[in-house]
Design an enzyme around this catalytic site. Structure first.
Site, PDB file in Angstrom:
ATOM      1  N   ASP A   1      40.647  43.957  24.087  1.00  0.00           N
ATOM      2  CA  ASP A   1      40.053  43.952  22.754  1.00  0.00           C
ATOM      3  C   ASP A   1      38.624  43.439  22.784  1.00  0.00           C
ATOM      4  O   ASP A   1      38.154  42.882  23.791  1.00  0.00           O
ATOM      5  CB  ASP A   1      40.881  43.060  21.823  1.00  0.00           C
ATOM      6  CG  ASP A   1      42.273  43.617  21.563  1.00  0.00           C
ATOM      7  OD1 ASP A   1      42.419  44.852  21.558  1.00  0.00           O
ATOM      8  OD2 ASP A   1      43.202  42.804  21.377  1.00  0.00           O
TER       9      ASP A   1
ATOM     10  N   TYR B   1      47.499  38.144  32.674  1.00  0.00           N
ATOM     11  CA  TYR B   1      46.460  37.648  31.780  1.00  0.00           C
ATOM     12  C   TYR B   1      46.415  36.122  31.858  1.00  0.00           C
ATOM     13  O   TYR B   1      47.437  35.469  32.089  1.00  0.00           O
ATOM     14  CB  TYR B   1      46.741  38.044  30.327  1.00  0.00           C
ATOM     15  CG  TYR B   1      46.374  39.467  29.994  1.00  0.00           C
ATOM     16  CD1 TYR B   1      45.115  39.778  29.485  1.00  0.00           C
ATOM     17  CD2 TYR B   1      47.281  40.500  30.162  1.00  0.00           C
ATOM     18  CE1 TYR B   1      44.775  41.087  29.168  1.00  0.00           C
ATOM     19  CE2 TYR B   1      46.953  41.812  29.849  1.00  0.00           C
ATOM     20  CZ  TYR B   1      45.693  42.089  29.352  1.00  0.00           C
ATOM     21  OH  TYR B   1      45.360  43.386  29.040  1.00  0.00           O
TER      22      TYR B   1
END
Length: 270
Positions: free
Chosen positions: A53, A111
């Site tokens: 994002d 992540y």
């Protein structure tokens, strides 16, 4: 002769509207395709291992593309870095079979989300860390995080705007590490709290929603066992807020079947 190239890159996502091309935004993909066009004259479309994002960073993002260029693979990194902005760097380039796909061939993605738990944030690291000067119960956060490991429907931890047909994913590993920093453990400074999550794939905003909910556990607003009940609810409203994007980084992508091709990178192999 058509070739398929796989590249690993790092980028600071602060200035970009995410990785994937958007109708009206500057993205990492736009910059990569422009650099390849400058180098080879080809109009190529790259395929990333996944989206990130706006404002999210990457240490080990990967992408592939097909090219007719005969530039030796070992020269691509230097050639593209000379044409890319300062906040995007190619770290590895390898030639892979034509059928290889950076997203579909990926086996595991990790992540990392970073939280600065000190009373004063680090001005040099603040673009990459969420600042949380209040006390966090890290042991409770670890206990809560453990409920999410396994194969589950993660609808509660997915954006309401998710377009995926299935929200079932597998989280293989999840851990929290604390770097106490100069002050040392036991002081009023909590250091840097890193949350690592490894899975076979992630939904839109999934890691950030997990982190936002874990922060509520750390603040004492939720009990650790509520993470399990939130998961079972399959309802976004049951979970906490979406944490800021700047603390999130795509840490690495792993391809089990490519060990013969990828002997050069820690970012693409475990």
């Amino acid at each position: 002769m058509l070739r398929n190239l796989l590249m690993t890159l790092s980028y600071d996502g602060t200035r970009y509207f995410g990785f994937q091309t958007q109708p009206d935004g500057n993205t990492v993909q736009d910059q990569l395709e422009a650099a390849i066009r400058q180098l080879t004259g080809e109009e190529v479309k790259i395929h990333g291992s996944g989206r990130t994002d706006a404002g999210v960073h990457a240490r080990g993002q990967t992408f592939h593309f097909q090219t007719s260029s005969q530039i030796p693979v070992e020269r691509w990194r230097h050639a593209l870095n000379g044409r890319l902005p300062y906040d995007i760097r190619i770290t590895d380039a390898v030639e892979v079979p034509l059928e290889f796909h950076s997203r579909r061939s990926a086996k595991r993605k990790t992540y990392r989300y970073s939280i600065n738990g000190n009373r004063v944030f680090d001005v040099f690291e603040q673009p990459y860390q969420l600042h949380h000067p209040g006390y966090l119960d890290v042991m409770a956060m670890r206990e809560g995080l453990a409920y999410l490991i396994g194969t589950h429907d993660y609808t509660s931890f997915a954006s309401r705007h998710s377009t995926k047909q299935s929200h079932v994913r597998t989280i293989y590993e999840a851990r929290i590490e604390v770097d106490p920093g100069k002050e040392g453990a036991g002081s009023h400074e909590q250091g840097i709290i890193h949350i690592y999550i490894t899975g076979n794939g992630f939904l839109q905003h999934m890691v950030r929603i997990i982190v936002g909910t874990l922060l509520q556990v750390g603040e004492g607003k939720r009990l650790p066992e509520e993470m399990g009940r939130i998961l079972e609810a399959k309802d976004r409203a049951a979970a906490g807020p979406t944490a800021e994007s700047k603390g999130l980084m795509l840490w690495k992508v792993e391809y089990n079947e490519l060990r013969d091709f990828l002997a050069v990178s820690d970012n693409t192999l475990s």
